[in-house]
Scaffold this active site. Structure first.
Site, mmCIF file in Angstrom:
data_model
loop_
_atom_site.group_PDB
_atom_site.id
_atom_site.type_symbol
_atom_site.label_atom_id
_atom_site.label_comp_id
_atom_site.label_asym_id
_atom_site.label_seq_id
_atom_site.Cartn_x
_atom_site.Cartn_y
_atom_site.Cartn_z
ATOM 1 N N ARG A 1 0.836 -1.188 0.000
ATOM 2 C CA ARG A 1 0.000 0.000 0.000
ATOM 3 C C ARG A 1 0.879 1.249 0.000
ATOM 4 O O ARG A 1 1.970 1.253 0.583
ATOM 5 C CB ARG A 1 -0.873 -0.019 1.258
ATOM 6 C CG ARG A 1 -1.852 1.137 1.422
ATOM 7 C CD ARG A 1 -2.958 1.070 0.423
ATOM 8 N NE ARG A 1 -4.123 1.872 0.844
ATOM 9 C CZ ARG A 1 -4.970 2.438 -0.004
ATOM 10 N NH1 ARG A 1 -4.786 2.320 -1.305
ATOM 11 N NH2 ARG A 1 -6.011 3.115 0.440
ATOM 12 N N THR B 1 -10.011 0.321 -9.220
ATOM 13 C CA THR B 1 -9.045 -0.631 -8.738
ATOM 14 C C THR B 1 -9.131 -1.795 -9.698
ATOM 15 O O THR B 1 -10.078 -1.879 -10.462
ATOM 16 C CB THR B 1 -9.462 -1.031 -7.302
ATOM 17 O OG1 THR B 1 -9.474 0.154 -6.502
ATOM 18 C CG2 THR B 1 -8.566 -2.054 -6.695
ATOM 19 N N ILE C 1 -4.767 2.878 -8.213
ATOM 20 C CA ILE C 1 -4.305 4.260 -8.066
ATOM 21 C C ILE C 1 -5.464 5.107 -7.536
ATOM 22 O O ILE C 1 -5.465 6.316 -7.621
ATOM 23 C CB ILE C 1 -3.744 4.848 -9.374
ATOM 24 C CG1 ILE C 1 -4.653 4.553 -10.575
ATOM 25 C CG2 ILE C 1 -2.334 4.338 -9.624
ATOM 26 C CD1 ILE C 1 -4.186 5.200 -11.872
ATOM 27 N N ASP D 1 -7.913 8.689 0.640
ATOM 28 C CA ASP D 1 -8.424 7.590 1.457
ATOM 29 C C ASP D 1 -8.190 7.808 2.948
ATOM 30 O O ASP D 1 -8.712 7.067 3.782
ATOM 31 C CB ASP D 1 -7.804 6.259 1.020
ATOM 32 C CG ASP D 1 -8.546 5.634 -0.142
ATOM 33 O OD1 ASP D 1 -9.563 6.209 -0.575
ATOM 34 O OD2 ASP D 1 -8.111 4.579 -0.635
ATOM 35 N N SER E 1 -7.809 1.107 3.424
ATOM 36 C CA SER E 1 -8.289 0.629 2.131
ATOM 37 C C SER E 1 -9.425 -0.367 2.329
ATOM 38 O O SER E 1 -9.546 -0.983 3.387
ATOM 39 C CB SER E 1 -7.153 -0.055 1.367
ATOM 40 O OG SER E 1 -7.625 -0.693 0.196
ATOM 41 N N SER E 2 -10.258 -0.511 1.289
ATOM 42 C CA SER E 2 -11.291 -1.552 1.294
ATOM 43 C C SER E 2 -10.877 -2.775 0.480
ATOM 44 O O SER E 2 -11.632 -3.746 0.399
ATOM 45 C CB SER E 2 -12.607 -0.992 0.721
ATOM 46 O OG SER E 2 -13.139 -0.005 1.575
ATOM 47 N N GLY F 1 -14.130 0.446 -4.739
ATOM 48 C CA GLY F 1 -14.206 1.340 -3.590
ATOM 49 C C GLY F 1 -14.871 0.667 -2.405
ATOM 50 O O GLY F 1 -14.539 -0.466 -2.032
#
Length: 577
Positions: A112, A389, A408, A431, A460-461, A482
């Site tokens: 990440r 993503t 990104i 984020d 992040s998810s 997302g």
């Protein structure tokens, strides 16, 4: 562009690069709802499923030549950086899960992005103290230090069998010689024209010299990106973080008021982590640990739902969807308070994924009536403590499986190409919680745990996931989307385990999503009108919106591998050996 679940385009054939545009497309009907199952792609010695057919073909060639799943994964990732710049990248970051049946082990690689060393907690607040989304999303301040190149190189070095130069060769060829533009590629650049043309460096890469668009069937060449990839292939990961590429990135930052320095680049390192682990109806669920919230909450929601006979209630019945939505609300509420980079905050992870904690949350669910989100607050998992993503999944004949999600952030990230280097900068700094209690671009609330801090990884998810059964790889899955990543991944797992769908049917089936706030039950087309009516009578605010996620999945069963490419992406392809 095709919209809605049952008007999405499905790629049903592919050809070589020189004629890549000449693939047939068809739309699929609601047959899945009526019980007919879409057929997955079979394979015995290897399976690759990515969101772009050229990346799938590049990775499959690696398996054909004796490489393992990790070799193929790194090859696919670099190929996607060329062919799918809206999400494939070398300027972003992500997460990779690797499962080895021989070692009976699953490891996670966290690559990440990180906040620059000069980042400050209030850097995205305007003079009135309010969050400024333009700065956090579309400026040079929006970019975190990229992790993709370092993460992929680490995976290859520790678990692969080929070298970086070999893994990058297909991507270099695609960048240098070009590839044929597809309708999706062309449409994406037209949709983002205003954002991309704001920057001369981006205009130069993505539009013709006269400013016009690349149309389907035309050749798209990226000489600057090819040169960057060649430098990395020749000189290794150090080139990206300390060599000419790093110098170009930092020069871009210096010119436009960004924060990333040569020291930030040099100090970046990915890390190997223990994935989160839970069980669901006798299956072992492995997913990404913090700073991903995805793995923890996939397991948390499954734990809650395990207490109900979901299979008996039926696939996408009103009762099944009601219980899923209620479980989702409670998980996303907890996410808003507890999840962040565990190097910086104490994440009550064991509590969140505890079966006992799930039992306590389940007791608060009314099986006949929706709970208003405003009455739900983050609960207390501590007592049990003893964010366009792209995703791809790969399995090889040696018992290895890779689940990789990287990004990104937005489609085309910040929209800013590094001058002379040919790749897009991420806008992952959005984020972070710019201001606690203010939703981000995906409507997700964040708190102190995810505030901006120097060198911190943003929440992040992304939820790359591997499901094992009796020690064997069973399901490899993950998705973009997302805030919808978590629920998309969850539903494919449930579609297979609870409802017995084959992997292609599980991937194609209509999806639902609830993230606590806003208090709406989002659904795709294809649900029975009767079910929607029943849900509304239960008190759910049902909203039909565009398709969610693009999950690329593999199921391994009885010695065979079955690939399911998500028809929500017209360029997606599953291919096996």
């Amino acid at each position: 562009m095709c919209k809605g679940l049952f008007r999405l385009c499905v790629k049903i054939s592919t050809v070589a690069l020189s004629t890549a545009l000449l693939f047939a497309q068809t739309s699929f009907s609601a047959a899945i709802i009526e019980g007919e199952r879409m057929s997955p792609i079979p394979g015995k010695d290897g399976m690759v499923v990515t969101s772009h057919f050229l990346a799938t073909e590049s990775a499959l060639d690696v398996l054909k030549n004796g490489g393992n799943a990790i070799d193929a994964a790194v090859t696919a990732a670099f190929s996607l950086a060329v062919t799918q710049p809206r999400s494939g990248n070398i300027g972003g970051g992500g997460f990779m899960l690797i499962s080895s049946e021989k070692k009976d082990d699953v490891v996670a690689i966290d690559y990440r992005e990180k906040a620059p060393g000069k980042a400050t907690v209030d850097m995205f607040l305007n003079k009135d103290g309010e969050a400024d989304s333009e700065v956090s999303r579309y400026s040079h301040l929006a970019s975190g230090v990229p992790g993709t190149v370092a993460g992929l190189a680490m995976a290859l070095e520790k678990y692969g069998t080929i070298n970086l130069e070999q893994a990058m060769a297909p991507a270099i060829k695609l960048a240098e010689e070009g590839f044929i533009v597809t309708p999706r590629f062309s449409e994406g650049l037209k949709e983002k024209e205003k954002m991309l043309k704001k920057w001369e460096s981006s205009t130069k890469v993505f539009y013709k010299p006269d400013g016009t668009f690349y149309e389907p069937g035309e050749l798209f060449v990226q000489p600057d990106l090819a040169a960057t990839l060649k430098r990395i292939a020749k000189n290794g990961v150090k080139e990206f973080y300390e060599g000419k590429t790093a110098e170009l990135l930092v020069a871009e930052m210096t010119k436009h008021g960004g924060l990333i320095t040569m020291e930030d680049m040099k100090n970046y390192s990915p890390r190997i982590k223990t994935p989160v682990h839970g069980t669901y109806r006798g299956y072992d669920i492995y997913s990404m640990s913090p700073p991903s919230s995805g793995g923890a909450h996939v397991i948390q929601i499954l734990n809650i739902l395990e207490g109900y006979p979901i299979g008996e209630y039926g696939h996408n019945s009103a009762k099944t969807i009601h219980l899923m939505a209620e479980a989702m609300k409670r998980a996303y509420s907890d996410r808003s308070q507890y999840l962040g980079d565990d190097d910086f905050v104490e994440v009550p992870l064991k509590g969140i994924i505890s079966k006992k904690y799930a039992d306590s949350l389940r007791q608060k669910i009314d099986t006949e009536k929706a709970t208003a989100s405003k009455t739900i607050a983050p609960d207390k998992p501590q007592p049990y403590e003893s964010d366009e993503t792209t995703h791809f999944s790969i399995v090889d004949k040696f018992g290895n499986a890779v689940s990789n999600t990287y990004t990104i952030n937005f489609s085309y990230g910040s929209g800013i190409v590094v001058e002379g280097a040919g790749f897009l900068l991420n806008n992952e700094m959005d984020d972070f919680s710019a201001k606690p209690g203010v939703p981000n671009a995906y409507g997700l609330l964040g708190g102190e745990a995810n505030k901006v801090e120097p060198n911190k990884r943003m929440l992040s998810s992304m939820s790359p996931t591997i499901v094992k059964h009796e020690g064997k790889n069973f399901l490899v899955t993950g998705s973009p989307g997302g805030s919808r990543i978590i629920t998309t991944t969850l539903q494919v797992i449930m579609n297979v385990i609870d409802h017995g769908l084959n992997i292609q049917s599980a991937v194609a089936a209509p999806r639902i999503h609830h993230q606590w706030l806003p208090d709406e039950l989002r659904v795709e087309e294809g649900l029975s009108p009767d079910s929607v009516k029943l849900l509304e009578e239960m008190g759910h605010q049902v909203q039909q919106k565009s398709a969610m996620g693009a999950i690329q999945s593999i199921m391994v069963k009885d010695g065979m591998m079955y690939g399911g490419a998500d028809p929500r992406r017209s360029t997606a392809l599953a291919a096996g050996l």
